[in-house]
Write a protein that holds these residues in place. Structure first.
Motif, PDB file in Angstrom:
ATOM      1  N   CYS A  13       0.833  -1.210   0.000  1.00  0.00           N
ATOM      2  CA  CYS A  13       0.000   0.000   0.000  1.00  0.00           C
ATOM      3  C   CYS A  13       0.864   1.254   0.000  1.00  0.00           C
ATOM      4  CB  CYS A  13      -0.932  -0.008   1.207  1.00  0.00           C
ATOM      5  SG  CYS A  13      -2.189  -1.303   1.172  1.00  0.00           S
ATOM      6  N   SER A  14       1.892   1.289   0.837  1.00  0.00           N
ATOM      7  CA  SER A  14       2.754   2.479   0.902  1.00  0.00           C
ATOM      8  C   SER A  14       3.528   2.662  -0.398  1.00  0.00           C
ATOM      9  CB  SER A  14       3.709   2.363   2.078  1.00  0.00           C
ATOM     10  OG  SER A  14       4.511   1.196   1.960  1.00  0.00           O
ATOM     11  N   ASN A  15       3.960   1.559  -1.024  1.00  0.00           N
ATOM     12  CA  ASN A  15       4.656   1.669  -2.311  1.00  0.00           C
ATOM     13  C   ASN A  15       3.747   2.238  -3.382  1.00  0.00           C
ATOM     14  OD1 ASN A  15       6.956   0.605  -1.171  1.00  0.00           O
ATOM     15  ND2 ASN A  15       6.573  -1.491  -1.897  1.00  0.00           N
ATOM     16  N   ALA A  16       2.486   1.788  -3.379  1.00  0.00           N
ATOM     17  CA  ALA A  16       1.540   2.276  -4.381  1.00  0.00           C
ATOM     18  C   ALA A  16       1.202   3.749  -4.171  1.00  0.00           C
ATOM     19  CB  ALA A  16       0.263   1.436  -4.341  1.00  0.00           C
ATOM     20  N   VAL A  17       1.078   4.162  -2.892  1.00  0.00           N
ATOM     21  CA  VAL A  17       0.760   5.569  -2.607  1.00  0.00           C
ATOM     22  C   VAL A  17       1.898   6.484  -3.034  1.00  0.00           C
ATOM     23  CG1 VAL A  17       0.357   7.210  -0.738  1.00  0.00           C
ATOM     24  CG2 VAL A  17      -0.843   5.021  -0.738  1.00  0.00           C
ATOM     25  N   SER A  18       3.125   6.028  -2.870  1.00  0.00           N
ATOM     26  CA  SER A  18       4.280   6.874  -3.191  1.00  0.00           C
ATOM     27  C   SER A  18       4.596   6.925  -4.683  1.00  0.00           C
ATOM     28  CB  SER A  18       5.511   6.379  -2.430  1.00  0.00           C
ATOM     29  OG  SER A  18       5.815   5.036  -2.796  1.00  0.00           O
ATOM     30  N   LYS A  19       4.066   5.971  -5.475  1.00  0.00           N
ATOM     31  CA  LYS A  19       4.380   5.936  -6.904  1.00  0.00           C
ATOM     32  C   LYS A  19       3.627   7.031  -7.641  1.00  0.00           C
ATOM     33  CE  LYS A  19       4.915   2.312  -9.331  1.00  0.00           C
ATOM     34  NZ  LYS A  19       4.763   1.023 -10.030  1.00  0.00           N
ATOM     35  N   PRO A  20       4.264   7.690  -8.612  1.00  0.00           N
ATOM     36  CA  PRO A  20       3.554   8.725  -9.376  1.00  0.00           C
ATOM     37  C   PRO A  20       2.499   8.148 -10.312  1.00  0.00           C
ATOM     38  CG  PRO A  20       5.777   8.392 -10.241  1.00  0.00           C
ATOM     39  CD  PRO A  20       5.687   7.583  -8.995  1.00  0.00           C
ATOM     40  N   ALA A  21       2.735   6.960 -10.841  1.00  0.00           N
ATOM     41  CA  ALA A  21       1.779   6.332 -11.759  1.00  0.00           C
ATOM     42  C   ALA A  21       1.668   4.853 -11.432  1.00  0.00           C
ATOM     43  CB  ALA A  21       2.232   6.517 -13.206  1.00  0.00           C
ATOM     44  N   ILE A  22       0.435   4.394 -11.194  1.00  0.00           N
ATOM     45  CA  ILE A  22       0.192   3.002 -10.848  1.00  0.00           C
ATOM     46  C   ILE A  22      -0.199   2.247 -12.119  1.00  0.00           C
ATOM     47  CG2 ILE A  22      -1.150   1.448  -9.385  1.00  0.00           C
ATOM     48  CD1 ILE A  22      -1.662   3.806  -7.558  1.00  0.00           C
ATOM     49  N   SER A  23       0.345   1.054 -12.284  1.00  0.00           N
ATOM     50  CA  SER A  23       0.076   0.275 -13.491  1.00  0.00           C
ATOM     51  C   SER A  23      -0.423  -1.114 -13.118  1.00  0.00           C
ATOM     52  CB  SER A  23       1.338   0.175 -14.350  1.00  0.00           C
ATOM     53  OG  SER A  23       2.332  -0.575 -13.671  1.00  0.00           O
ATOM     54  N   LEU A  24      -0.552  -1.930 -14.132  1.00  0.00           N
ATOM     55  CA  LEU A  24      -1.052  -3.291 -13.979  1.00  0.00           C
ATOM     56  C   LEU A  24      -0.166  -4.140 -13.063  1.00  0.00           C
ATOM     57  CD1 LEU A  24      -3.399  -4.874 -15.506  1.00  0.00           C
ATOM     58  CD2 LEU A  24      -1.605  -5.748 -16.986  1.00  0.00           C
ATOM     59  N   VAL A  25       1.120  -3.864 -13.046  1.00  0.00           N
ATOM     60  CA  VAL A  25       2.068  -4.685 -12.285  1.00  0.00           C
ATOM     61  C   VAL A  25       1.829  -4.574 -10.782  1.00  0.00           C
ATOM     62  CG1 VAL A  25       4.527  -5.105 -11.874  1.00  0.00           C
ATOM     63  CG2 VAL A  25       3.738  -4.384 -14.132  1.00  0.00           C
ATOM     64  N   VAL A  82      -5.727  -1.672 -15.459  1.00  0.00           N
ATOM     65  CA  VAL A  82      -5.861  -1.762 -16.915  1.00  0.00           C
ATOM     66  C   VAL A  82      -4.696  -1.095 -17.643  1.00  0.00           C
ATOM     67  CG1 VAL A  82      -7.253   0.333 -17.172  1.00  0.00           C
ATOM     68  CG2 VAL A  82      -7.520  -1.502 -18.825  1.00  0.00           C
ATOM     69  N   LEU A  83      -4.046  -0.132 -17.017  1.00  0.00           N
ATOM     70  CA  LEU A  83      -2.960   0.585 -17.675  1.00  0.00           C
ATOM     71  C   LEU A  83      -1.679  -0.246 -17.658  1.00  0.00           C
ATOM     72  CD1 LEU A  83      -3.488   4.197 -16.280  1.00  0.00           C
ATOM     73  CD2 LEU A  83      -4.170   3.292 -18.511  1.00  0.00           C
ATOM     74  N   PRO A  84      -1.024  -0.430 -18.803  1.00  0.00           N
ATOM     75  CA  PRO A  84       0.225  -1.199 -18.842  1.00  0.00           C
ATOM     76  C   PRO A  84       1.382  -0.397 -18.249  1.00  0.00           C
ATOM     77  CG  PRO A  84      -0.261  -0.315 -21.007  1.00  0.00           C
ATOM     78  CD  PRO A  84      -1.429   0.045 -20.133  1.00  0.00           C
ATOM     79  N   GLU A  85       2.458  -1.103 -17.959  1.00  0.00           N
ATOM     80  CA  GLU A  85       3.616  -0.439 -17.362  1.00  0.00           C
ATOM     81  C   GLU A  85       4.315   0.461 -18.369  1.00  0.00           C
ATOM     82  OE1 GLU A  85       7.090  -1.736 -14.199  1.00  0.00           O
ATOM     83  OE2 GLU A  85       6.402  -3.170 -15.702  1.00  0.00           O
ATOM     84  N   GLU A  86       4.298   0.036 -19.641  1.00  0.00           N
ATOM     85  CA  GLU A  86       4.931   0.826 -20.689  1.00  0.00           C
ATOM     86  C   GLU A  86       3.869   1.613 -21.439  1.00  0.00           C
ATOM     87  OE1 GLU A  86       7.092  -1.764 -23.171  1.00  0.00           O
ATOM     88  OE2 GLU A  86       8.494  -2.412 -21.609  1.00  0.00           O
ATOM     89  N   ILE A  87       4.153   2.868 -21.698  1.00  0.00           N
ATOM     90  CA  ILE A  87       3.218   3.735 -22.413  1.00  0.00           C
ATOM     91  C   ILE A  87       3.160   3.304 -23.876  1.00  0.00           C
ATOM     92  CG2 ILE A  87       2.712   6.123 -23.071  1.00  0.00           C
ATOM     93  CD1 ILE A  87       4.276   7.002 -20.609  1.00  0.00           C
ATOM     94  N   PRO A  88       1.965   3.165 -24.478  1.00  0.00           N
ATOM     95  CA  PRO A  88       1.885   2.785 -25.899  1.00  0.00           C
ATOM     96  C   PRO A  88       2.533   3.838 -26.796  1.00  0.00           C
ATOM     97  CG  PRO A  88      -0.280   3.408 -25.044  1.00  0.00           C
ATOM     98  CD  PRO A  88       0.636   3.308 -23.868  1.00  0.00           C
ATOM     99  N   ILE A  89       3.236   3.354 -27.810  1.00  0.00           N
ATOM    100  CA  ILE A  89       4.000   4.259 -28.670  1.00  0.00           C
ATOM    101  C   ILE A  89       3.426   4.354 -30.073  1.00  0.00           C
ATOM    102  CG2 ILE A  89       6.157   4.027 -27.396  1.00  0.00           C
ATOM    103  CD1 ILE A  89       7.001   1.889 -29.391  1.00  0.00           C
ATOM    104  N   THR A  90       2.607   3.403 -30.485  1.00  0.00           N
ATOM    105  CA  THR A  90       2.037   3.440 -31.839  1.00  0.00           C
ATOM    106  C   THR A  90       0.563   3.828 -31.762  1.00  0.00           C
ATOM    107  OG1 THR A  90       1.372   1.117 -31.797  1.00  0.00           O
ATOM    108  CG2 THR A  90       3.621   1.613 -32.548  1.00  0.00           C
ATOM    109  N   VAL A  91       0.037   4.218 -32.901  1.00  0.00           N
ATOM    110  CA  VAL A  91      -1.378   4.586 -32.977  1.00  0.00           C
ATOM    111  C   VAL A  91      -2.257   3.378 -32.678  1.00  0.00           C
ATOM    112  CG1 VAL A  91      -3.187   5.440 -34.506  1.00  0.00           C
ATOM    113  CG2 VAL A  91      -0.891   6.415 -34.648  1.00  0.00           C
ATOM    114  N   LEU A  92      -1.860   2.206 -33.195  1.00  0.00           N
ATOM    115  CA  LEU A  92      -2.649   0.995 -32.978  1.00  0.00           C
ATOM    116  C   LEU A  92      -2.707   0.648 -31.494  1.00  0.00           C
ATOM    117  CD1 LEU A  92      -4.183  -1.364 -34.245  1.00  0.00           C
ATOM    118  CD2 LEU A  92      -2.014  -2.588 -34.406  1.00  0.00           C
TER     119      LEU A  92
END
Length: 808
Positions: free
Chosen positions: A162-174, A519-529
């Motif tokens: 919980c503390s790790n998630a609160v301190s992270k700027p962006a939470i992802s699927l991992v 639902v958000l992946p750890e890596e930001i999508p880079i292509t339009v698809l």
């Protein structure tokens, strides 16, 4: 209401954006072939558990399963006997007790692969579903669900995560991996066991009933399993655990409540049994069957269509104005063969325009009125040749006891000058037509279960000694309400917070909760698809959350109302105090037709299709095209649920009806009538009916099609003047007093039934001197030796303050 201010938006009238909504649904759409039920199809409910970003994890689950199959590596799971399968599951459960977190996660993934149906050994979707069902009952019989609950409880209390998630700027699927795997296993088990199949074994049916009782009573710490999930939701909404996968929690919570309490058909049967036990007559009709048999109505014309028609009239038809009767909303989607097209064009221009009805005939053109031509004689030959219009109304009329009393009070004051209180039998001095009216009213009198419960509660409060103790049956709904009661306001606020966060019309704020953690992946999508695929996934994710919350709230309201009316009123009042009414109106203040027809789905990525067939190459064109379905089942299901919730919290409550008027709900609800689905239109028309008398005469005159639709579809109350609103402005409604009186009744009920009982309360006292002195009292052995000392110390040496005794 001030206490809930942080969970809601500013309370101001929701103003419709006319420029945005004029263009919606200008072309009349066909009726939607939608069948309302507890849930969608079984495969669809399974597919909605997983987001598209989780698809790569299916292969990881299979690999983890293969790692643990060391002893029977040469055999496939589907080839093993039941003894070997049980032995393997037992080894998996033993391996769950290790302290190594990664090792424990891999074992849980292997169990999840079993629950998913060992898809790598199957060739069809039917095989996957068959082996999934077989494996889940095997896991259930060996106590796997209880082990999953213990692991989930441990993950909930993991302060480090919980503390790790609160301190992270962006939470992802991992960040939610362990929780997601556990919730996936439990959801598959609950949903599969809940859904009965024809070929289920007898032992499976017995296991299903046992599992149902355990879920609803004391699965975790002596409390229902649903309470644990409610706790996860409140912890997430308080920003203490932002990594919790809320979609999976809400889906599992909804299916747990649906399984333990029962669905809509079960509610209908329970209602019939309750009426029979209370000695009430049976229901006049099955409401579910009546609604399903209804047909959709043609929606009113949009504002833009009306403006165009009005301009055409001003340009070329000033010399040909027709004085015609405005057509009713075509409930059965058929045209009237007795009117020609020219007349119908003139009739359609009266909706939504204040001045249209009054300006149908220009005083200067009265002499030039052209009568519509008569229809051909052939059409008037016999009534049998006309189109098949329905006979009668869909609902039996209802009359309440208080309506009969009010009618008799008015009649007695008018004809004999005095009243007889609550007497509904004596009709002496009243004319014959009044006798017939009372007879008709009594024929359609309907006594609800809620009225009986209120009278019984009043008797228990006023005469506790003579009425006796109330026997409360320990049903699953009673157990759930009792356990929810201390934190029920927080649960309601949490659900509405989540609903506000996923509403399509909501704007993202800095302080708003993030429901996209799973639902958000750890890596930001880079292509339009990739961006388009993630956009579809996010929209689908939000729609599923709305579906789960709306179905859960509706189930709770209906079950609590059937169990006891004040349980229903308690949760309803908290919904109103947390601004549920403007929130639902905010949800509908959008292009509902577009929302219902949204295609946020990629069929090739749905489970089990994605694990059975080779993944085709996705393109931008394939994502944009989507499927060719007429509507999205879950979105239409959510809209109907929200409308039903709004109906339940506002019915017979004048203060809440005025909230509908204040928040300008009429134009919002009228635009939603464009969706041609009978059930949705019915609940919209119910909401319009209860506020019609407050909207003024001009609104009623310019919305006659909607008024006609209400007459045709909504149940009639024989002496209800909803369409007239006689002296409604001069009636002194004290809305605050109404809500306060209701709140006081709810608090008395909760205190009497669930409050702490005082020991010895209402115990009879013996006041007879002879019987009191004649009682044999057990004295300690040393009492004769210390009696004189006690007498000297406690009696003779104490001075008596007579003045204080007299004042007391």
């Amino acid at each position: 209401m001030a206490a809930c201010a942080d969970t809601t938006f500013t309370e101001r009238p929701i103003r419709s954006e006319l420029a945005r909504n004029e263009m919606e649904g200008s072309v009349e759409s066909p009726a939607l072939e939608f069948e309302y039920g507890d849930t969608d199809s079984f495969t669809t409910e399974l597919a909605e558990l997983y987001s598209y970003t989780e698809v790569p994890e299916f292969i990881l689950n299979r690999d983890c399963f293969e790692d643990f199959r060391t002893e029977v590596k040469e055999k496939r799971w589907t080839e093993l006997g039941i003894v070997e399968q049980r032995a393997y599951v037992m080894r998996l459960l033993d391996a769950l007790e290790v302290t190594n977190k990664d090792r424990r996660l891999r074992v849980t993934r292997a169990i999840l692969y079993l629950a998913q149906g060992v898809f790598s050994e199957c060739s069809t979707e039917a095989d996957i579903l068959h082996w999934s069902r077989h494996n889940i009952y095997l896991l259930l019989s060996m106590g796997t669900f209880t082990a999953m609950v213990e692991l989930l409880s441990m993950e909930m209390d993991n302060n480090q995560a919980c503390s790790n998630a609160v301190s992270k700027p962006a939470i992802s699927l991992v960040d939610s991996t362990e929780l997601r795997v556990l919730l996936n296993v439990m959801y598959l088990m609950v949903e599969t066991v809940r859904s009965e199949a024809e070929n289920d074994k007898l032992e499976w049916k017995m296991a299903r009933e046992t599992f149902k009782v355990e879920l609803g009573s004391s699965l975790h710490n002596g409390e229902p399993f649903a309470l644990m999930l409610f706790g996860m939701m409140t912890k997430f909404c308080s920003m203490n655990a932002p990594h919790f996968p809320m979609k999976k929690v809400l889906l599992l919570l909804w299916k747990t409540v649906l399984f333990t309490l029962g669905g809509f058909d079960d509610l209908q049967q329970m209602k019939e049994r309750s009426r029979e036990q209370l000695g009430l007559p049976p229901l006049p009709e099955d409401s579910i069957k009546v609604v399903r048999a209804m047909r959709a109505a043609s929606p009113p014309a949009s504002a833009m269509e009306l403006l165009e028609q009005q301009q055409q009239q001003k340009r070329g038809r000033r010399s040909r104005r027709l004085l015609v009767k405005q057509d009713s909303l075509d409930t059965y989607g058929e045209r009237d063969p007795f009117k020609n097209d020219e007349v119908r064009d003139e009739e359609d221009d009266g909706e939504d325009m204040d001045s249209t009805m009054e300006a149908e005939v220009d005083p200067l053109d009265r002499d030039t009125i052209i009568q519509p031509p008569l229809p051909p004689p052939l059409l008037l030959s016999t009534p049998a040749e006309r189109l098949g219009f329905p006979k009668g109304l869909p609902w039996a009329p209802k009359v309440r006891e208080k309506d009969i009393l009010h009618f008799l009070e008015t009649s007695r004051n008018k004809f004999i000058g005095f009243t007889l209180g609550n007497d509904t039998e004596t009709l002496v001095g009243l004319p014959r037509p009044i006798h017939e009216s009372v007879k008709t009213l009594k024929q359609h009198k309907y006594v609800s279960i809620a009225e009986v419960q209120i009278k019984k509660e009043e008797a228990l409060q006023q005469r506790p000694m003579t009425t006796g103790m109330e026997e409360v049956e320990e049903m699953p709904v009673e157990i759930l309400y009792q356990r929810m009661l201390p934190s029920l306001p927080q649960y309601v606020i949490g659900l509405l917070k989540l609903l506000l966060a996923v509403a399509p019309t909501s704007r993202t704020n800095v302080d708003s909760i993030n429901v996209l953690a799973d639902v958000l992946p750890e890596e930001i999508p880079i292509t339009v698809l990739q961006s388009m695929k993630l956009g579809v996934d996010v929209n689908r994710h939000k729609e599923i959350i709305v579906k789960a919350i709306s179905a859960l709230l509706l189930l709770l309201l209906k079950h609590f109302k059937l169990n006891h009316i004040y349980q229903f009123e308690y949760i309803s009042q908290h919904l109103v105090f947390a601004n549920c009414i403007p929130l639902i109106l905010k949800f509908f203040n959008q292009n509902i037709a577009s929302y219902i027809s949204a295609r946020n789905r990629i069929g090739v990525l749905d489970f089990p299709h994605c694990v059975l067939y080779e993944m085709p190459e996705l393109t931008v064109e394939s994502l944009e095209s989507g499927d060719d379905t007429q509507f999205c089942w879950r979105n239409l299901f959510s809209c109907i649920n929200l409308l039903r919730i709004l109906n339940k919290v506002t019915k017979w409550k004048h203060s809440r009806t005025m909230m509908l008027v204040v928040f300008k709900s009429a134009p919002i609800l009228k635009r939603a009538l464009k969706v041609k689905q009978a059930m949705m239109q019915l609940y919209i028309l119910k909401l319009l009916k209860i506020q019609t008398k407050y909207l003024g005469r001009q609104w009623r005159k310019s919305n006659m099609k909607t008024m006609s639709a209400i007459y045709q579809k909504v149940r009639h109350r024989l002496n209800d003047d909803w369409a007239y609103g006689n002296d409604i402005d001069a009636r002194p409604w004290d809305f605050q007093a109404e809500e306060c009186a209701l709140r006081e009744s709810i608090e008395l009920f909760n205190r009497r039934r669930y409050g702490k009982k005082t020991r010895g309360e209402f115990v009879p006292v013996d006041n007879c001197l002879q019987s009191v002195l004649g009682q044999r009292v057990e004295l300690p052995e040393d009492f004769p030796y210390s009696y004189e000392m006690w007498l000297e110390r406690e009696v003779f040496s104490q001075s008596i303050q007579w003045e204080e005794l007299l004042q007391a």
